[in-house]
Design a protein around this motif. Structure first.
Motif, PDB file in Angstrom:
ATOM      1  N   ILE A 231       8.542 109.210  31.885  1.00 43.73           N
ATOM      2  CA  ILE A 231       9.149 110.521  32.178  1.00 43.73           C
ATOM      3  C   ILE A 231       9.345 110.753  33.668  1.00 43.73           C
ATOM      4  O   ILE A 231       9.740 111.831  34.079  1.00 43.73           O
ATOM      5  CB  ILE A 231       8.278 111.668  31.601  1.00 43.73           C
TER       6      ILE A 231
ATOM      7  N   GLN B 251      12.548 111.774  43.010  1.00 44.57           N
ATOM      8  CA  GLN B 251      12.923 112.945  43.795  1.00 44.57           C
ATOM      9  C   GLN B 251      13.987 112.528  44.801  1.00 44.57           C
ATOM     10  O   GLN B 251      14.241 111.344  44.985  1.00 44.57           O
ATOM     11  CB  GLN B 251      11.691 113.492  44.524  1.00 44.57           C
TER      12      GLN B 251
ATOM     13  N   ARG C 226      -1.462 110.962  45.951  1.00 44.19           N
ATOM     14  CA  ARG C 226      -0.426 111.385  45.012  1.00 44.19           C
ATOM     15  C   ARG C 226      -1.100 112.067  43.837  1.00 44.19           C
ATOM     16  O   ARG C 226      -2.137 111.604  43.355  1.00 44.19           O
ATOM     17  CB  ARG C 226       0.368 110.180  44.528  1.00 44.19           C
TER      18      ARG C 226
ATOM     19  N   VAL D 118       8.365 109.621  25.465  1.00 47.47           N
ATOM     20  CA  VAL D 118       6.920 109.456  25.315  1.00 47.47           C
ATOM     21  C   VAL D 118       6.701 108.442  24.201  1.00 47.47           C
ATOM     22  O   VAL D 118       7.169 108.622  23.075  1.00 47.47           O
ATOM     23  CB  VAL D 118       6.217 110.789  24.977  1.00 47.47           C
TER      24      VAL D 118
ATOM     25  N   LYS E   3      13.310 113.239  24.782  1.00 48.38           N
ATOM     26  CA  LYS E   3      13.830 114.564  25.101  1.00 48.38           C
ATOM     27  C   LYS E   3      15.298 114.407  25.493  1.00 48.38           C
ATOM     28  O   LYS E   3      15.617 113.577  26.363  1.00 48.38           O
ATOM     29  CB  LYS E   3      13.038 115.151  26.256  1.00 48.38           C
TER      30      LYS E   3
ATOM     31  N   ARG F  79      -6.400 104.704  40.925  1.00 48.94           N
ATOM     32  CA  ARG F  79      -5.871 105.724  40.027  1.00 48.94           C
ATOM     33  C   ARG F  79      -6.995 106.289  39.176  1.00 48.94           C
ATOM     34  O   ARG F  79      -7.775 105.538  38.599  1.00 48.94           O
ATOM     35  CB  ARG F  79      -4.825 105.056  39.139  1.00 48.94           C
TER      36      ARG F  79
ATOM     37  N   LYS G 236       2.860 114.587  46.841  1.00 51.36           N
ATOM     38  CA  LYS G 236       2.412 113.512  47.722  1.00 51.36           C
ATOM     39  C   LYS G 236       2.051 114.070  49.088  1.00 51.36           C
ATOM     40  O   LYS G 236       2.696 114.994  49.571  1.00 51.36           O
ATOM     41  CB  LYS G 236       3.532 112.479  47.909  1.00 51.36           C
TER      42      LYS G 236
ATOM     43  N   ARG H  23       3.976 107.466  29.112  1.00 52.64           N
ATOM     44  CA  ARG H  23       4.992 108.479  29.356  1.00 52.64           C
ATOM     45  C   ARG H  23       6.036 107.934  30.308  1.00 52.64           C
ATOM     46  O   ARG H  23       5.763 107.772  31.498  1.00 52.64           O
ATOM     47  CB  ARG H  23       4.350 109.738  29.930  1.00 52.64           C
TER      48      ARG H  23
ATOM     49  N   THR I  40       5.191 115.458  40.639  1.00 50.95           N
ATOM     50  CA  THR I  40       4.442 114.558  41.513  1.00 50.95           C
ATOM     51  C   THR I  40       4.344 115.171  42.892  1.00 50.95           C
ATOM     52  O   THR I  40       5.352 115.571  43.471  1.00 50.95           O
ATOM     53  CB  THR I  40       5.140 113.195  41.577  1.00 50.95           C
TER      54      THR I  40
ATOM     55  N   LEU J 157       1.045 116.483  34.769  1.00 51.96           N
ATOM     56  CA  LEU J 157       1.830 116.558  33.547  1.00 51.96           C
ATOM     57  C   LEU J 157       1.908 118.019  33.143  1.00 51.96           C
ATOM     58  O   LEU J 157       0.940 118.606  32.664  1.00 51.96           O
ATOM     59  CB  LEU J 157       1.168 115.725  32.458  1.00 51.96           C
TER      60      LEU J 157
ATOM     61  N   PRO K 211      13.840 111.355  29.175  1.00 49.42           N
ATOM     62  CA  PRO K 211      12.385 111.151  29.187  1.00 49.42           C
ATOM     63  C   PRO K 211      11.869 110.752  27.805  1.00 49.42           C
ATOM     64  O   PRO K 211      12.268 111.335  26.795  1.00 49.42           O
ATOM     65  CB  PRO K 211      11.830 112.520  29.602  1.00 49.42           C
TER      66      PRO K 211
ATOM     67  N   SER L 218       4.354 119.475  31.034  1.00 51.70           N
ATOM     68  CA  SER L 218       4.549 119.506  29.585  1.00 51.70           C
ATOM     69  C   SER L 218       4.770 118.062  29.159  1.00 51.70           C
ATOM     70  O   SER L 218       4.769 117.158  29.995  1.00 51.70           O
ATOM     71  CB  SER L 218       5.734 120.385  29.222  1.00 51.70           C
ATOM     72  N   ASP L 219       4.976 117.855  27.878  1.00 47.34           N
ATOM     73  CA  ASP L 219       5.085 116.506  27.350  1.00 47.34           C
ATOM     74  C   ASP L 219       6.031 115.609  28.139  1.00 47.34           C
ATOM     75  O   ASP L 219       5.750 114.449  28.406  1.00 47.34           O
ATOM     76  CB  ASP L 219       5.577 116.610  25.898  1.00 47.34           C
ATOM     77  N   PHE L 220       7.183 116.158  28.479  1.00 42.96           N
ATOM     78  CA  PHE L 220       8.213 115.334  29.106  1.00 42.96           C
ATOM     79  C   PHE L 220       8.393 115.643  30.586  1.00 42.96           C
ATOM     80  O   PHE L 220       9.289 115.132  31.216  1.00 42.96           O
ATOM     81  CB  PHE L 220       9.549 115.571  28.392  1.00 42.96           C
ATOM     82  N   ASP L 221       7.562 116.538  31.105  1.00 42.88           N
ATOM     83  CA  ASP L 221       7.820 117.024  32.458  1.00 42.88           C
ATOM     84  C   ASP L 221       6.625 116.749  33.360  1.00 42.88           C
ATOM     85  O   ASP L 221       5.536 117.285  33.145  1.00 42.88           O
ATOM     86  CB  ASP L 221       8.093 118.538  32.402  1.00 42.88           C
ATOM     87  N   MET L 222       6.829 115.893  34.344  1.00 44.24           N
ATOM     88  CA  MET L 222       5.749 115.580  35.262  1.00 44.24           C
ATOM     89  C   MET L 222       6.151 115.966  36.679  1.00 44.24           C
ATOM     90  O   MET L 222       7.269 115.700  37.101  1.00 44.24           O
ATOM     91  CB  MET L 222       5.428 114.089  35.221  1.00 44.24           C
TER      92      MET L 222
ATOM     93  N   LYS M 140      -1.247 119.709  31.495  1.00 47.82           N
ATOM     94  CA  LYS M 140      -1.823 118.991  30.351  1.00 47.82           C
ATOM     95  C   LYS M 140      -2.715 117.854  30.824  1.00 47.82           C
ATOM     96  O   LYS M 140      -3.694 117.512  30.171  1.00 47.82           O
ATOM     97  CB  LYS M 140      -0.694 118.424  29.481  1.00 47.82           C
TER      98      LYS M 140
END
Lengths: 174, 539
Positions: A149, A153, B518, A138, A59, B491, B532, A147, B530, B522, A136, B524-528, B474
């Motif tokens: 990605i 923070q 944690r 995949v 991306k 995990r 905690k 991934r 997190t 996900l 990012p 979207s494909d490229f967006d995670m 996702k």
């Protein structure tokens, strides 16, 4: 006094930093100037838990514009084009759209081999110098996927992430 | 206007009292379907064992059921106790204002609340400011004098309800005009009448954790009148008075003593552990029938024994009527008792492993003796005694004497239940999930681990965007770790449960304490995203 030890420090840094760098998908050139072109070389050191890599999708970060990926023999190359979040100035013209995602697919890169995936683009002069820009990725291995990605923070170290997105540090144009 | 109202209310006081009694009876009969379980603490803020950077402005305690706070104390690191008086209720949560900034070190927030079933529940949470220090001493010592008083009053109340009212009933319905045992029955009724208000006051003392010497404090009685035990006491008082009236007015004895007998069942069903269990309509009916059965059986023993001993003219007829009716009554009594025991104890092993189960076991042993004697009386001694055989009559009288003694022992054991939560409630508390809410600008999650103690658990995750919109992820990965115990990340991929939540089955949490949580979401494909936080797991 310390100057003499510098190579030693560098060696130590390499020893400490190397395993992480080899295990992750990373960019070859970790630093680039804003307002100039950047050749992004993605280094893919292994497959997904032993499986061969069959596709790489990247991306484009906001501000990395006019991107052209380099074709690879044996891999099908596709791009997803669309509007940028903001218009950018490039060579005196306003650019509002371009490549948002690059995909090399249909390949076969066994786990025990190494390969690189290349694209070239322009780092907008509007990008903030001193900060990091994340690409990012995949990595697909048939049904499985890794991934790369994760983006740290605020206040979080990149080393604490398990699958960090490849990144470069932006610097001012000299 | 004001005074007119007052005087009218004074005039109609008796009527109002009766109306209130009827209303109470109605409430009990149409028992609310809401789940009144023994309240269990689900979550606290700060969490038990938390280390805070700053002095909190408020504390909150969330329970499984609505509760009303009785005593809230903060024990400071130096051992001094700060009573927390400013609090308000927010649904199931008690929110307490912290009156003063806290010093560094470990604090204990000790709480005592009264749950919907009328029993006070207490506990404490530890948290530290800056860094943990030695925990200050805030032990909840047991006031044995108070316990003994509560127990004695309870036994006396049972004597009044069962021996007194049951006796009045037997005299009215079975004795056929005989008045033997009237003094015994009257004594039991008076003991019950004295014990009923005393029990209420003692309940107040227990609710506030105050010593016996405070029994005359108004706050104690106010607290007592907040508990559901007050229903039991009101109905019991009315029933005991009706019983006394039945003794005094033999002509109306049947109506009065029948009403008193029904009152016994209602009084017992109005509060207590059993009445609080689900399904309530069933449990309360069972308690009602159980109570009536006990009163019928036990109440008849003394008048019958005394009549036989004196060889009163009507004694044989009394005995015949009693033995004719006792079988169905005991059948109902036993069935109701078995249903109650099964719901309350749950698993047979709880008979041995919990205090409540131990008391039930003791009661069962006593009952075995009691039933053997009763069977002996019914099938071996009754027929000869009815035939006015002197020797059998003497044996029967002796046997009835032992029966009464055993009955009192059973009352003593049953009164001990006042101090033990039933295994049902214990299991319910243990099964409560550990839950946290994580909220960030990008996403928020409600995570619950059920049950919230060590061992196999199921995680349930509810996701929303930061502004309360739906979040269609996702994939979701749950990562648990406990760095302070050297436990690295566990995990697990979550799967969609079909009801909008994400689930992880077959997760095993090996240790109690604070676990780091944690959630990798996900988007979207490229967006995670997190999230905690930490979650407290009980042992």
């Amino acid at each position: 006094m310390l100057a003499g030890f510098r190579p030693l420090f560098a060696a130590g840094f390499l020893l400490a930093g190397a395993p992480a760098a080899f295990a992750h998908v990373t960019l070859e050139t970790g630093e680039a100037a804003i307002g100039s072109s950047y050749k992004a070389v993605l280094r893919v050191p292994h497959g997904c838990e032993g499986k061969a890599t069959t596709a790489i999708r990247v991306k484009m970060p906001e501000g990395f514009i006019a991107v052209k990926p380099m074709p690879k023999p044996g891999w099908k190359l596709e791009t997803v084009r669309g509007k940028y979040a903001a218009p950018y100035q490039l060579w005196g013209e306003t650019v509002t759209e371009g490549v948002l995602e690059v995909k090399w697919s249909g390949g076969d890169l066994p786990d025990e081999f190494y390969d690189e995936f290349v694209m070239r683009g322009q780092l907008s002069a509007d990008l903030p110098a001193g900060e990091k820009l994340y690409f990012p990725v995949v990595q697909e291995c048939g049904e499985a996927a890794e991934r790369w990605i994760e983006i740290p923070q605020a206040g979080e170290s990149e080393d604490s992430l398990e699958k960090p997105a490849p990144a470069i540090t932006l610097r001012r144009k000299k | 206007m004001m005074s007119a109202c007052e005087s009218r209310s004074r005039e109609t006081g008796g009527l109002r009292w009766l109306a209130r009694l009827l209303a109470v009876a109605l409430v009990i009969c149409v028992a609310p379907a809401a789940a009144f379980a023994h309240a269990a603490l689900i979550a606290t803020d700060p969490a038990d064992g938390a280390v805070l950077a700053q002095s909190p402005a408020r504390f909150s305690l969330t329970f499984s059921e609505p509760v009303s706070p009785l005593v809230l104390n903060l024990v400071r690191p130096d051992g001094t106790v700060l009573p927390l008086t400013a609090f308000h209720l927010d649904d199931h949560t008690v929110v307490v204002d912290n009156p003063a900034p806290l010093a560094r070190g470990t604090h204990v927030l000790s709480w005592r609340v009264v749950s919907a079933d009328g029993h006070p529940v207490a506990g404490s949470i530890l948290f530290s400011l800056g860094a943990p220090s030695a925990a200050p001493a805030a032990t909840e010592s047991v006031d044995w004098n108070l316990r003994a008083a509560i127990w004695l009053a309870r036994v006396a109340l049972y004597a009044g309800l069962f021996l007194g009212i049951g006796g009045a009933f037997a005299l009215s319905f079975l004795a056929g005009g005989g008045r033997d045992g009237k003094r015994f029955v009257a004594t039991a009724l008076l003991a019950g009448l004295a014990a009923a208000p005393l029990s209420l006051g003692l309940q107040g003392l227990d609710a506030l954790g105050a010593p016996l010497t405070h029994i005359l404090t108004p706050a104690i009685w106010r607290a007592a009148l907040e508990t559901t035990f007050r229903f039991t006491i009101w109905i019991a008082l009315a029933a005991l008075l009706l019983g006394l009236l039945a003794l005094m007015l033999p002509r109306a004895g049947k109506v009065l003593s029948l009403a008193a007998l029904l009152g016994t069942g209602l009084a017992l069903a109005a509060s207590g552990h059993a009445g609080a269990a689900d399904p309530q309509w069933l449990m309360r009916s069972m308690v009602f029938l159980h109570g009536i059965g006990i009163a019928f059986w036990c109440g008849a023993l003394a008048p019958l024994g005394l009549a036989l001993k004196r060889r009163a003219p009507g004694a044989t007829a009394f005995l015949r009527r009693f033995s004719f009716s006792i079988l169905p009554v005991v059948a109902i009594l036993v069935i109701a008792g078995v249903v109650l025991a099964i719901v309350q104890v749950g698993t047979p092993s709880a008979l041995l492993t919990t205090a409540y189960g131990n008391l039930l076991s003791a009661k069962l042993v006593l009952l075995a003796g009691l039933f053997s004697l009763a069977a002996l009386n019914r099938w071996k001694l009754t027929a000869p005694a009815e035939a006015s055989h002197a020797g059998s009559s003497r044996n029967l009288v002796r046997s009835i004497g032992v029966e009464i003694f055993l009955v009192l022992a059973v009352f003593g054991v049953a009164a001990g239940w006042r101090f033990t939560p039933p295994p049902r409630a214990l299991a319910l508390a243990a099964a409560q999930p550990a839950a946290i809410h994580i909220h960030t600008a990008k996403a928020m999650a409600d995570l619950s681990l059920a049950p919230g103690h060590t061992g196999p658990v199921t995680a349930s995750i509810m996701l929303m965007t930061g502004d309360f919109g739906p979040l269609d992820a996702k994939a979701v990965t749950l990562v648990l770790s406990k760095p302070d115990s050297g436990i690295e990340a566990i995990r697990r991929e979550a799967h969609k449960a079909g009801d909008g939540t994400w689930r992880v089955d077959g997760l095993v949490v090996p240790l109690a304490g604070r676990w780091m949580v944690r959630l990798d979401i996900l988007v979207s494909d490229f967006d995670m995203v997190t999230l905690k936080d930490a979650i407290a797991i009980r042992p």
